[in-house]
Design a protein around this motif. Structure first.
Motif, PDB file in Angstrom:
ATOM      1  N   SER A  51       0.825  -1.208  -0.018  1.00  7.70           N
ATOM      2  CA  SER A  51      -0.172   0.120   0.052  1.00  7.70           C
ATOM      3  C   SER A  51       0.890   1.299  -0.122  1.00  7.70           C
ATOM      4  CB  SER A  51      -1.086  -0.109   1.361  1.00  7.70           C
ATOM      5  OG  SER A  51      -0.124  -0.004   2.482  1.00  7.70           O
ATOM      6  N   ARG A  52       1.986   0.999   0.587  1.00  7.31           N
ATOM      7  CA  ARG A  52       2.930   2.372   0.536  1.00  7.31           C
ATOM      8  C   ARG A  52       3.110   2.747  -0.994  1.00  7.31           C
ATOM      9  NH1 ARG A  52       7.286   1.537   5.362  1.00  7.31           N
ATOM     10  NH2 ARG A  52       5.766   1.522   7.086  1.00  7.31           N
ATOM     11  N   PHE A  53       3.405   1.565  -1.768  1.00  8.17           N
ATOM     12  CA  PHE A  53       3.943   1.991  -3.262  1.00  8.17           C
ATOM     13  C   PHE A  53       2.626   2.623  -4.007  1.00  8.17           C
ATOM     14  CE2 PHE A  53       7.535  -0.666  -2.247  1.00  8.17           C
ATOM     15  CZ  PHE A  53       8.400   0.046  -3.151  1.00  8.17           C
ATOM     16  N   SER A  54       1.467   2.050  -3.543  1.00  2.00           N
ATOM     17  CA  SER A  54       0.169   2.239  -4.168  1.00  2.00           C
ATOM     18  C   SER A  54      -0.348   3.528  -3.948  1.00  2.00           C
ATOM     19  CB  SER A  54      -0.911   1.292  -4.120  1.00  2.00           C
ATOM     20  OG  SER A  54      -1.341   1.042  -2.950  1.00  2.00           O
ATOM     21  N   GLN A  55       0.028   3.827  -2.619  1.00  2.00           N
ATOM     22  CA  GLN A  55      -0.634   5.263  -2.089  1.00  2.00           C
ATOM     23  C   GLN A  55       0.586   6.393  -2.252  1.00  2.00           C
ATOM     24  OE1 GLN A  55      -1.820   4.584   1.927  1.00  2.00           O
ATOM     25  NE2 GLN A  55      -3.554   3.110   0.946  1.00  2.00           N
ATOM     26  N   THR A  56       1.628   6.236  -2.810  1.00  2.00           N
ATOM     27  CA  THR A  56       2.864   7.176  -2.867  1.00  2.00           C
ATOM     28  C   THR A  56       3.362   7.059  -4.294  1.00  2.00           C
ATOM     29  OG1 THR A  56       3.409   6.361  -0.341  1.00  2.00           O
ATOM     30  CG2 THR A  56       4.962   8.079  -1.681  1.00  2.00           C
ATOM     31  N   PRO A  57       2.672   7.861  -5.037  1.00  2.00           N
ATOM     32  CA  PRO A  57       2.928   8.052  -6.347  1.00  2.00           C
ATOM     33  C   PRO A  57       4.462   8.140  -6.586  1.00  2.00           C
ATOM     34  CG  PRO A  57       1.036   9.214  -6.059  1.00  2.00           C
ATOM     35  CD  PRO A  57       1.566   8.809  -4.811  1.00  2.00           C
ATOM     36  N   ALA A  58       5.120   9.165  -5.800  1.00  2.00           N
ATOM     37  CA  ALA A  58       6.395   9.450  -5.904  1.00  2.00           C
ATOM     38  C   ALA A  58       7.338   8.313  -5.707  1.00  2.00           C
ATOM     39  CB  ALA A  58       6.959  10.391  -5.000  1.00  2.00           C
ATOM     40  N   LEU A  59       7.015   7.446  -4.807  1.00  2.00           N
ATOM     41  CA  LEU A  59       7.914   6.241  -4.581  1.00  2.00           C
ATOM     42  C   LEU A  59       7.792   5.284  -5.579  1.00  2.00           C
ATOM     43  CD1 LEU A  59       9.466   4.541  -2.499  1.00  2.00           C
ATOM     44  CD2 LEU A  59       7.170   3.633  -1.515  1.00  2.00           C
ATOM     45  N   GLN A  60       6.500   5.059  -6.246  1.00  2.00           N
ATOM     46  CA  GLN A  60       6.215   4.228  -7.401  1.00  2.00           C
ATOM     47  C   GLN A  60       7.205   4.902  -8.518  1.00  2.00           C
ATOM     48  OE1 GLN A  60       4.780   1.411  -7.549  1.00  2.00           O
ATOM     49  NE2 GLN A  60       5.478   0.898  -9.427  1.00  2.00           N
ATOM     50  N   ALA A  61       7.221   5.949  -8.683  1.00  2.00           N
ATOM     51  CA  ALA A  61       8.018   6.773  -9.681  1.00  2.00           C
ATOM     52  C   ALA A  61       9.351   6.753  -9.741  1.00  2.00           C
ATOM     53  CB  ALA A  61       7.484   8.299  -9.929  1.00  2.00           C
ATOM     54  N   ALA A  62      10.065   6.693  -8.574  1.00  2.00           N
ATOM     55  CA  ALA A  62      11.201   6.259  -8.384  1.00  2.00           C
ATOM     56  C   ALA A  62      11.683   4.916  -8.513  1.00  2.00           C
ATOM     57  CB  ALA A  62      11.799   6.775  -6.626  1.00  2.00           C
ATOM     58  N   ARG A  63      10.910   3.939  -7.967  1.00  2.00           N
ATOM     59  CA  ARG A  63      11.111   2.686  -8.367  1.00  2.00           C
ATOM     60  C   ARG A  63      11.305   2.236  -9.923  1.00  2.00           C
ATOM     61  NH1 ARG A  63       9.497  -2.028  -5.736  1.00  2.00           N
ATOM     62  NH2 ARG A  63      10.307  -3.975  -6.771  1.00  2.00           N
ATOM     63  N   GLU A  64       9.982   2.887 -10.765  1.00  2.00           N
ATOM     64  CA  GLU A  64      10.060   2.783 -11.975  1.00  2.00           C
ATOM     65  C   GLU A  64      11.329   3.448 -12.654  1.00  2.00           C
ATOM     66  OE1 GLU A  64       6.266   4.176 -13.043  1.00  2.00           O
ATOM     67  OE2 GLU A  64       5.436   2.540 -12.052  1.00  2.00           O
ATOM     68  N   ALA A  65      11.794   4.712 -12.196  1.00  2.00           N
ATOM     69  CA  ALA A  65      12.842   5.150 -12.857  1.00  2.00           C
ATOM     70  C   ALA A  65      14.162   4.380 -12.710  1.00  2.00           C
ATOM     71  CB  ALA A  65      12.987   6.789 -12.179  1.00  2.00           C
ATOM     72  N   HIS A  66      14.383   3.917 -11.377  1.00  2.00           N
ATOM     73  CA  HIS A  66      15.454   2.997 -11.302  1.00  2.00           C
ATOM     74  C   HIS A  66      15.482   1.488 -12.202  1.00  2.00           C
ATOM     75  CE1 HIS A  66      17.295  -0.418  -9.177  1.00  2.00           C
ATOM     76  NE2 HIS A  66      18.340   0.465  -8.811  1.00  2.00           N
ATOM     77  N   ASP A  67      14.176   1.177 -12.282  1.00  2.00           N
ATOM     78  CA  ASP A  67      14.190  -0.228 -13.051  1.00  2.00           C
ATOM     79  C   ASP A  67      14.518   0.191 -14.456  1.00  2.00           C
ATOM     80  OD1 ASP A  67      13.364  -1.650 -11.015  1.00  2.00           O
ATOM     81  OD2 ASP A  67      11.343  -1.608 -11.355  1.00  2.00           O
ATOM     82  N   ALA A  68      14.167   1.502 -14.955  1.00  2.00           N
ATOM     83  CA  ALA A  68      14.224   1.734 -16.321  1.00  2.00           C
ATOM     84  C   ALA A  68      15.915   2.073 -16.515  1.00  2.00           C
ATOM     85  CB  ALA A  68      13.304   3.066 -16.672  1.00  2.00           C
ATOM     86  N   MET A  69      16.505   2.593 -15.664  1.00  2.00           N
ATOM     87  CA  MET A  69      17.855   2.900 -15.602  1.00  2.00           C
ATOM     88  C   MET A  69      18.789   1.634 -15.582  1.00  2.00           C
ATOM     89  SD  MET A  69      20.521   4.716 -12.949  1.00  2.00           S
ATOM     90  CE  MET A  69      20.115   3.159 -11.838  1.00  2.00           C
ATOM     91  N   MET A  70      18.222   0.738 -15.188  1.00  2.00           N
ATOM     92  CA  MET A  70      18.990  -0.646 -15.055  1.00  2.00           C
ATOM     93  C   MET A  70      18.686  -1.351 -16.145  1.00  2.00           C
ATOM     94  SD  MET A  70      20.687  -0.606 -12.049  1.00  2.00           S
ATOM     95  CE  MET A  70      21.404  -2.097 -12.371  1.00  2.00           C
ATOM     96  N   ALA A  71      17.496  -1.393 -16.782  1.00  2.00           N
ATOM     97  CA  ALA A  71      17.116  -2.065 -18.017  1.00  2.00           C
ATOM     98  C   ALA A  71      18.159  -1.261 -18.903  1.00  2.00           C
ATOM     99  CB  ALA A  71      15.778  -1.786 -18.402  1.00  2.00           C
ATOM    100  N   SER A  72      18.231  -0.049 -19.303  1.00  2.00           N
ATOM    101  CA  SER A  72      19.145   0.615 -20.078  1.00  2.00           C
ATOM    102  C   SER A  72      20.619   0.432 -20.047  1.00  2.00           C
ATOM    103  CB  SER A  72      18.932   2.230 -19.773  1.00  2.00           C
ATOM    104  OG  SER A  72      19.729   2.985 -20.694  1.00  2.00           O
ATOM    105  N   ARG A  73      20.887   0.023 -18.885  1.00  2.00           N
ATOM    106  CA  ARG A  73      22.542  -0.446 -18.722  1.00  2.00           C
ATOM    107  C   ARG A  73      22.602  -1.596 -19.136  1.00  2.00           C
ATOM    108  NH1 ARG A  73      24.345   1.447 -12.488  1.00  2.00           N
ATOM    109  NH2 ARG A  73      24.342   3.666 -12.730  1.00  2.00           N
ATOM    110  N   VAL A  74      21.616  -2.558 -18.914  1.00  2.00           N
ATOM    111  CA  VAL A  74      21.829  -3.948 -19.557  1.00  2.00           C
ATOM    112  C   VAL A  74      21.799  -4.025 -20.935  1.00  2.00           C
ATOM    113  CG1 VAL A  74      20.598  -6.195 -19.495  1.00  2.00           C
ATOM    114  CG2 VAL A  74      20.843  -5.058 -17.475  1.00  2.00           C
ATOM    115  N   ARG A  75      20.807  -3.160 -21.647  1.00  2.00           N
ATOM    116  CA  ARG A  75      20.693  -3.163 -23.121  1.00  2.00           C
ATOM    117  C   ARG A  75      22.204  -2.584 -23.771  1.00  2.00           C
ATOM    118  NH1 ARG A  75      15.719  -1.178 -22.150  1.00  2.00           N
ATOM    119  NH2 ARG A  75      16.219   0.814 -22.328  1.00  2.00           N
ATOM    120  N   THR A  76      22.736  -1.629 -23.039  1.00  2.00           N
ATOM    121  CA  THR A  76      24.005  -0.950 -23.666  1.00  2.00           C
ATOM    122  C   THR A  76      25.388  -1.490 -23.252  1.00  2.00           C
ATOM    123  OG1 THR A  76      24.036   0.664 -21.773  1.00  2.00           O
ATOM    124  CG2 THR A  76      22.844   1.368 -23.789  1.00  2.00           C
ATOM    125  N   ARG A  77      25.311  -2.415 -22.603  1.00  2.00           N
ATOM    126  CA  ARG A  77      26.408  -3.174 -22.096  1.00  2.00           C
ATOM    127  C   ARG A  77      27.216  -4.004 -23.122  1.00  2.00           C
ATOM    128  NH1 ARG A  77      25.481  -6.064 -16.634  1.00  2.00           N
ATOM    129  NH2 ARG A  77      25.346  -3.981 -16.058  1.00  2.00           N
TER     130      ARG A  77
END
Length: 82
Positions: A51-77
């Motif tokens: 519920s912290r993730f679902s009720q805190t959009p900024a937390l969810q956005a930070a998690r999604e940004a981290h996931d996107a950054m990690m996925a980008s690193r994997v694709r460009t390695r």
């Protein structure tokens, strides 16, 4: 050796806007107390984390940004040649 329940997914970064870890959703105080908590207290806290993730959009956005950054690193390695 006793296995301890944990929500940790080894991202371990506290979002300054929310004070929650973007990986697990716990606060730094909760993370610090984790080993001192009994299993019932840990499980009760873990029940609140989704519920912290679902009720805190900024937390969810930070998690999604981290996931996107990690996925980008994997694709460009590049693979090293032996």
């Amino acid at each position: 050796m006793q296995i301890t329940s944990t929500p940790c997914i080894t991202i371990c970064r506290i979002d300054p806007a929310t004070g929650f870890c973007i990986g697990c959703g716990r606060t730094s105080l909760e993370i610090g107390r984790w080993v001192e908590m009994g299993e019932p207290e840990r499980l009760a806290l873990m029940d609140t984390l989704p519920s912290r993730f679902s009720q805190t959009p900024a937390l969810q956005a930070a998690r999604e940004a981290h996931d996107a950054m990690m996925a980008s690193r994997v694709r460009t390695r590049r693979r090293s040649r032996i």
